[in-house]
Scaffold this active site. Structure first.
Site: not given
Ligand code: ATP
Ligand code: MG
Length: 571
Positions: A280, A46, A270
């Protein structure tokens, strides 16, 4: 707008460690689960912030595993939240994925599919599978029930198909204010899985989208957009993190109801790293509250932050490969990441001499005005890196820590009457000191043994220590920034009640040294060069540097606590 890159240049040189995701893909290839279709994955960030080390794991999984079986990976922006998303984030994500060493097949946006998603919503309404609900957000929450109690049906659940079509079309036409109505899937308010209790598909939001502008005032929810976007792109393996496990039945429900390409969602753990916060939203807060200088502050776990700090994509990929993927969440020691980075830099980094906290050493028996050059290896780990000439003269800088007027027990560096080796140069023996009015030593006077040139013992006599130095006449004065962990607790979320995550920020995470003395060859340093300042640590030039003012970041110190941990664990 979709870009097609015919050539995938995904990094595929790292050793392949086994993980269950690779096994699933291999099995699906073997059984021809998708027939002749190629294996297709996607990385779906995102664009609401900068990517962090956690995303590096997802990127390596999505791109790396597809690449291993000749598959393809799309980079898809999951841009269904116009209020939080910006072009700046899109641009940074593109740069970060490339820096990590991957190239996408197609560049896609969930917003490309808004039209198709809308058509499918109409299809679900016509099939009696979706309805417009007038309950407020609060009421919807109350009606939803809890983990232990079933929900109850909304009074609007049994609206006629005609009424639903009429209301949904008018929602899209902008007739209703934000939050007054939603479109919901008609599934089962008594489902043990709360996500299946008539989830919201669309909300009204009069917001300008970074790509579609004001075309839409209804936006799809993540769950309604994600699976269908996967399906549109013929994604075979949609890998995501474990928090989406409970969403999988809904992911499948939409795809089945619509009868579209059967993408499958698979969840993995994760990446969590000690002393590090990977979210983020929280990282944005650090930036907004000026607790760090920017998203690319070298203390940040963002990809742009660690890149500026001097971390390399090779080390990051090796680390992520070692961590692997599993079906339960855990935590990885930050020392392991540092171990991979030191290992990479040890091979890659050129050696240089730099004195962070200078103390002047005057060699009283070295002729005034004389200068000579010491030939020094650029990298003992890599003969092809060659040698360089380092200037030496009568006055040199040494580290304050390398001299003690009154040496404590077992102190083998310089002290009055003691002899040490100046690296690659000569043996010197301290004779006397010069002090300022406050009694601080400001100069050390010593004599050298001309027969020890190159740092070799002339007669077999031993010295217990070798110290580094920089010629006073030729030194480059620079700013050096030393970084430590941003958080002082292994689990940053471990704070007392009433406290907050930021109470755990390490107040000493940045130390700025204004007047470090560097060997003159460092004037030629480029942004992507890596150095080992001998005995001090790994460093790189910072982007704040100019022709006249050099700033260096410490990537890591030399100490290697991970190797110790491994050794203690008997590994
Ligand atoms: P954040 O909580 O940091 O905003 P998010 O999961 O909301 O992370 P996205 O932009 O939706 O961030 O993530 C894109 C991809 O990265 C998704 O498939 C998510 O599962 C993966 N991802 C995000 N954080 C991690 C992590 N700590 N370890 C592994 N994969 C991750
Ligand atoms: Mg997300």
């Amino acid at each position: 707008m979709t870009d097609t890159n015919p050539e995938s240049t995904a990094a595929s040189t790292e050793p392949r460690l086994s993980n269950f995701l690779r096994d699933i893909i291999a099995e699906d290839v073997r059984t021809r689960k998708y027939g002749d279709a190629t294996i297709q994955t996607r990385f779906p960030p995102e664009p609401n912030g900068y990517l962090h080390i956690g995303h590096a794991k997802a990127i390596c999984i999505d791109f790396g595993l597809a690449d291993e079986v000749g598959g393809k990976t799309n980079l898809r922006f999951d841009d269904t939240n116009p209020e939080k998303e910006e072009q700046e984030y899109v641009d940074s994500i593109l740069a970060d994925v490339r820096w990590l060493g991957f190239e996408w097949d197609r560049l896609c946006y969930a917003s490309d599919y808004f039209g198709q998603l809308y058509e499918w919503a109409i299809q679900l309404i016509k099939g009696g599978k979706a309805y417009v609900d007038d309950l407020t957000a609060d009421e919807i929450r109350q009606y939803r029930g809890t983990l232990t109690e079933p929900g109850k049906n909304s009074p609007y659940r049994d609206r006629s198909i005609e009424e639903n079509l009429d209301l949904f079309t008018r929602m899209k036409a902008g007739e209703f204010p934000d939050g007054t109505r939603v479109l919901r899937a008609k599934i089962d308010m008594a489902s043990p899985n709360v996500n299946m209790r008539d989830p919201v598909m669309y909300r009204i939001l009069h917001a300008t989208h970074h790509r579609t502008g004001d075309d839409w005032c209804i936006y799809p929810m993540y769950d309604y957009a994600h699976g269908q976007s996967d399906s549109i792109e013929n994604v075979t393996h949609s890998m995501c993190t474990l928090e989406f496990t409970d969403h999988q039945p809904l992911y499948r429900w939409y795809i089945e109801q619509l009868g579209i390409f059967p993408s499958q969602q698979i969840e993995f753990d994760r990446l969590n790293i000690t002393y590090t916060m990977l979210s983020k939203r929280k990282l944005l807060q650090l930036v907004r509250e000026n607790r760090v200088s920017a998203w690319d502050d070298p203390r940040m776990p963002t990809l742009c932050g660690i890149r500026r700090r001097g971390f390399t994509p090779e080390a990051l990929r090796a680390f992520v490969g070692q961590v692997g993927a599993s079906r339960t969440n855990g935590s990885t020691d930050i020392e392991m990441l540092e171990y991979f980075q030191r290992d990479d830099l040890n091979h890659r980094a050129r050696r240089a001499m730099a004195v962070l906290r200078p103390l002047k050493l005057v060699i009283t028996n070295y002729p005034e005005g004389q200068e000579e050059f010491c030939e020094v290896q650029n990298n003992p780990e890599d003969q092809s890196a060659g040698t360089r000439q380092v200037p030496f003269g009568r006055e040199i800088w040494i580290e304050q820590d390398d001299f003690r007027e009154v040496p404590p027990p077992k102190y083998y560096r310089l002290s009055p009457g003691k002899e040490v080796r100046l690296r690659n140069a000569y043996f010197v023996t301290a004779q006397s000191v010069v002090k300022d009015a406050a009694g601080n030593v400001v100069e050390v006077h010593c004599t050298y043994d001309p027969a020890s040139r190159g740092g070799n013992s002339p007669d077999g006599r031993k010295v217990k220590s070798t110290i580094h130095w920089v010629s006073c006449a030729r030194a480059l004065t620079a700013e050096v920034r030393l970084y430590d962990k941003l958080f002082s607790k292994p689990d940053p979320y471990d704070f007392p009640e009433g406290g907050d995550l930021f109470d755990n920020l390490n107040p000493n995470s940045l130390e700025v040294i204004a007047g470090a003395k560097l060997e003159p060859s460092l004037a030629e340093a480029k942004l992507d060069n890596h150095y080992q300042f001998e005995r001090v640590g790994y460093f790189c030039l910072d982007q704040d540097s100019s022709e006249t003012r050099k700033v260096f970041n410490r990537t890591l110190s030399l100490k290697d606590s991970w190797a110790k941990i491994e050794k203690n664990a008997g590994a």
